[in-house]
Design a protein around this motif. Sequence first.
Motif, PDB file in Angstrom:
ATOM      1  N   ASP A  51       9.956  -6.511  67.650  1.00  0.00           N
ATOM      2  CA  ASP A  51       9.191  -5.871  66.059  1.00  0.00           C
ATOM      3  C   ASP A  51       9.621  -4.787  65.184  1.00  0.00           C
ATOM      4  OD1 ASP A  51       7.623  -7.552  65.910  1.00  0.00           O
ATOM      5  OD2 ASP A  51       5.765  -6.672  67.176  1.00  0.00           O
ATOM      6  N   GLU A  52      10.003  -4.202  66.126  1.00  0.00           N
ATOM      7  CA  GLU A  52      11.119  -2.690  66.106  1.00  0.00           C
ATOM      8  C   GLU A  52      12.601  -2.768  65.233  1.00  0.00           C
ATOM      9  OE1 GLU A  52      10.118  -0.018  65.450  1.00  0.00           O
ATOM     10  OE2 GLU A  52       7.523  -0.565  66.061  1.00  0.00           O
ATOM     11  N   GLU A  53      13.212  -2.343  64.776  1.00  0.00           N
ATOM     12  CA  GLU A  53      14.423  -2.955  63.980  1.00  0.00           C
ATOM     13  C   GLU A  53      15.730  -2.212  64.435  1.00  0.00           C
ATOM     14  OE1 GLU A  53      18.180  -2.971  61.800  1.00  0.00           O
ATOM     15  OE2 GLU A  53      16.831  -1.397  62.176  1.00  0.00           O
ATOM     16  N   TRP A  54      14.856  -0.525  64.289  1.00  0.00           N
ATOM     17  CA  TRP A  54      15.656   0.027  65.605  1.00  0.00           C
ATOM     18  C   TRP A  54      16.669  -0.695  66.627  1.00  0.00           C
ATOM     19  CZ3 TRP A  54      15.124   2.072  70.284  1.00  0.00           C
ATOM     20  CH2 TRP A  54      13.502   1.852  70.652  1.00  0.00           C
ATOM     21  N   PHE A  55      14.837  -0.732  67.268  1.00  0.00           N
ATOM     22  CA  PHE A  55      15.761  -1.641  68.248  1.00  0.00           C
ATOM     23  C   PHE A  55      16.599  -2.960  68.889  1.00  0.00           C
ATOM     24  CE2 PHE A  55      14.594  -3.529  72.689  1.00  0.00           C
ATOM     25  CZ  PHE A  55      15.185  -2.556  73.832  1.00  0.00           C
ATOM     26  N   ARG A  56      16.154  -3.663  67.682  1.00  0.00           N
ATOM     27  CA  ARG A  56      17.103  -5.157  67.453  1.00  0.00           C
ATOM     28  C   ARG A  56      18.584  -4.112  67.389  1.00  0.00           C
ATOM     29  NH1 ARG A  56      13.120  -6.788  64.587  1.00  0.00           N
ATOM     30  NH2 ARG A  56      14.336  -6.768  62.641  1.00  0.00           N
ATOM     31  N   SER A  57      18.282  -3.488  66.518  1.00  0.00           N
ATOM     32  CA  SER A  57      19.261  -3.173  66.611  1.00  0.00           C
ATOM     33  C   SER A  57      20.922  -2.942  67.093  1.00  0.00           C
ATOM     34  CB  SER A  57      19.468  -2.209  64.988  1.00  0.00           C
ATOM     35  OG  SER A  57      19.202  -0.381  65.843  1.00  0.00           O
ATOM     36  N   ILE A  58      20.143  -1.995  68.636  1.00  0.00           N
ATOM     37  CA  ILE A  58      21.219  -2.545  69.773  1.00  0.00           C
ATOM     38  C   ILE A  58      21.878  -3.438  69.667  1.00  0.00           C
ATOM     39  CG2 ILE A  58      21.393  -1.248  72.062  1.00  0.00           C
ATOM     40  CD1 ILE A  58      18.505   0.203  71.518  1.00  0.00           C
ATOM     41  N   PHE A  59      21.140  -4.281  70.211  1.00  0.00           N
ATOM     42  CA  PHE A  59      21.839  -5.131  70.376  1.00  0.00           C
ATOM     43  C   PHE A  59      22.067  -6.380  69.178  1.00  0.00           C
ATOM     44  CE2 PHE A  59      18.549  -3.920  73.218  1.00  0.00           C
ATOM     45  CZ  PHE A  59      18.915  -4.023  74.033  1.00  0.00           C
ATOM     46  N   ALA A  60      22.296  -6.106  67.758  1.00  0.00           N
ATOM     47  CA  ALA A  60      23.341  -6.531  66.986  1.00  0.00           C
ATOM     48  C   ALA A  60      24.145  -6.978  66.314  1.00  0.00           C
ATOM     49  CB  ALA A  60      22.697  -5.664  65.764  1.00  0.00           C
ATOM     50  N   GLY A  96      29.114   3.667  81.463  1.00  0.00           N
ATOM     51  CA  GLY A  96      30.308   3.506  80.536  1.00  0.00           C
ATOM     52  C   GLY A  96      30.331   2.676  79.769  1.00  0.00           C
ATOM     53  N   ARG A  97      29.570   1.353  80.555  1.00  0.00           N
ATOM     54  CA  ARG A  97      29.139   0.016  79.681  1.00  0.00           C
ATOM     55  C   ARG A  97      28.224  -0.015  78.844  1.00  0.00           C
ATOM     56  NH1 ARG A  97      31.978  -4.585  80.976  1.00  0.00           N
ATOM     57  NH2 ARG A  97      32.725  -4.432  83.137  1.00  0.00           N
ATOM     58  N   HIS A  98      27.425   1.479  78.718  1.00  0.00           N
ATOM     59  CA  HIS A  98      26.389   1.075  77.618  1.00  0.00           C
ATOM     60  C   HIS A  98      26.758   2.634  77.050  1.00  0.00           C
ATOM     61  CE1 HIS A  98      24.306  -1.100  81.015  1.00  0.00           C
ATOM     62  NE2 HIS A  98      23.022  -1.509  79.371  1.00  0.00           N
ATOM     63  N   ARG A  99      27.637   3.385  77.390  1.00  0.00           N
ATOM     64  CA  ARG A  99      28.071   4.052  76.642  1.00  0.00           C
ATOM     65  C   ARG A  99      27.985   4.034  75.099  1.00  0.00           C
ATOM     66  NH1 ARG A  99      32.104   7.510  78.760  1.00  0.00           N
ATOM     67  NH2 ARG A  99      30.207   9.053  78.779  1.00  0.00           N
ATOM     68  N   PRO A 100      28.456   3.088  74.302  1.00  0.00           N
ATOM     69  CA  PRO A 100      28.777   2.831  72.691  1.00  0.00           C
ATOM     70  C   PRO A 100      26.800   2.585  72.145  1.00  0.00           C
ATOM     71  CG  PRO A 100      30.091   0.672  73.717  1.00  0.00           C
ATOM     72  CD  PRO A 100      28.952   1.764  75.007  1.00  0.00           C
ATOM     73  N   PHE A 101      26.327   2.575  73.143  1.00  0.00           N
ATOM     74  CA  PHE A 101      24.603   2.406  72.881  1.00  0.00           C
ATOM     75  C   PHE A 101      24.109   3.505  72.680  1.00  0.00           C
ATOM     76  CE2 PHE A 101      26.285  -1.388  74.823  1.00  0.00           C
ATOM     77  CZ  PHE A 101      26.232  -2.306  74.397  1.00  0.00           C
ATOM     78  N   PRO A 102      22.563   3.926  71.943  1.00  0.00           N
ATOM     79  CA  PRO A 102      21.665   4.998  71.651  1.00  0.00           C
ATOM     80  C   PRO A 102      21.011   4.735  72.711  1.00  0.00           C
ATOM     81  CG  PRO A 102      21.123   3.784  70.576  1.00  0.00           C
ATOM     82  CD  PRO A 102      22.490   3.216  70.678  1.00  0.00           C
ATOM     83  N   VAL A 103      21.147   5.205  74.615  1.00  0.00           N
ATOM     84  CA  VAL A 103      20.795   5.334  75.938  1.00  0.00           C
ATOM     85  C   VAL A 103      19.006   6.508  75.408  1.00  0.00           C
ATOM     86  CG1 VAL A 103      20.233   4.305  77.953  1.00  0.00           C
ATOM     87  CG2 VAL A 103      21.776   3.768  76.350  1.00  0.00           C
ATOM     88  N   THR A 104      18.326   6.274  74.641  1.00  0.00           N
ATOM     89  CA  THR A 104      16.889   7.402  74.454  1.00  0.00           C
ATOM     90  C   THR A 104      15.774   7.268  75.355  1.00  0.00           C
ATOM     91  OG1 THR A 104      16.250   6.259  72.655  1.00  0.00           O
ATOM     92  CG2 THR A 104      18.419   7.621  72.537  1.00  0.00           C
ATOM     93  N   HIS A 105      15.151   8.263  75.955  1.00  0.00           N
ATOM     94  CA  HIS A 105      13.627   7.657  76.346  1.00  0.00           C
ATOM     95  C   HIS A 105      12.953   6.894  75.624  1.00  0.00           C
ATOM     96  CE1 HIS A 105      13.883  11.473  79.172  1.00  0.00           C
ATOM     97  NE2 HIS A 105      14.622  11.681  77.944  1.00  0.00           N
ATOM     98  N   GLU A 106      13.281   6.536  74.362  1.00  0.00           N
ATOM     99  CA  GLU A 106      12.832   6.008  73.642  1.00  0.00           C
ATOM    100  C   GLU A 106      13.047   4.289  73.442  1.00  0.00           C
ATOM    101  OE1 GLU A 106      10.134   4.610  69.000  1.00  0.00           O
ATOM    102  OE2 GLU A 106      12.648   6.146  69.624  1.00  0.00           O
ATOM    103  N   ALA A 107      14.607   4.123  73.720  1.00  0.00           N
ATOM    104  CA  ALA A 107      14.914   2.894  74.088  1.00  0.00           C
ATOM    105  C   ALA A 107      14.588   2.435  75.271  1.00  0.00           C
ATOM    106  CB  ALA A 107      16.730   2.958  73.723  1.00  0.00           C
ATOM    107  N   ALA A 108      14.718   2.870  75.609  1.00  0.00           N
ATOM    108  CA  ALA A 108      14.760   2.521  77.465  1.00  0.00           C
ATOM    109  C   ALA A 108      13.053   2.423  77.979  1.00  0.00           C
ATOM    110  CB  ALA A 108      14.790   3.801  78.707  1.00  0.00           C
ATOM    111  N   GLU A 109      12.210   3.306  77.496  1.00  0.00           N
ATOM    112  CA  GLU A 109      11.052   2.413  77.117  1.00  0.00           C
ATOM    113  C   GLU A 109      10.380   1.347  76.934  1.00  0.00           C
ATOM    114  OE1 GLU A 109       8.717   3.660  78.788  1.00  0.00           O
ATOM    115  OE2 GLU A 109       9.683   5.027  79.802  1.00  0.00           O
TER     116      GLU A 109
END
Length: 168
Positions: A51-60, A96-109
């Motif tokens: 439901d969260e666009e910000w999260f889906r956008s990580i995988f866009a 390294g493979r996740h470097r381009p993505f915003p790997v934040t506490h919120e995204a991890a959860e």
Amino acid sequence: MQSLQHKASEWSGVPSDEAFAIDDTNRFLKLGLQTFINLSTNFYNRVYDDDEEWFRSIFADSEKQNAIQNQYEFFVQRMGGPPLFSQRRGHPALIGRHRPFPVTHEAAERWLHHMQQALDSTPDIDDDSKIKMQNFFRHTAYFLVAGNELKKQNEQMPCKHAAGSDNS
């Protein structure tokens, strides 16, 4: 400075020994390839429908089928199976493979939320494996968060060789 593993344990609430209890049993032999494919498929179906666009956008920028394959091949390799991921993509190098993505506490959860649901909806995973896998995933998610934090710190540090710096 704390190690990334220490930060991962602190932030995830999962001590390293519990995170790496995943290695006590060969999960690949116990669960089989199809179970890992099902888990990753369940997971990414949830991620791409989030439901969260910000999260889906990580995988866009990732095709869902590629994301599924990358994940299950990594899981198979990490949990005792053949090195499918490395044969196709090289060393996993998670930070390294996740470097381009915003790997934040919120995204991890959010990632962990979907993984827990995927684990719970994959019937061929026994309860002990679910617990150990979730501990491993939680610790690893926060290992990536710690790596992302370190990356941000390093980006903010001026290079001592930068023009105009005092090199004495």
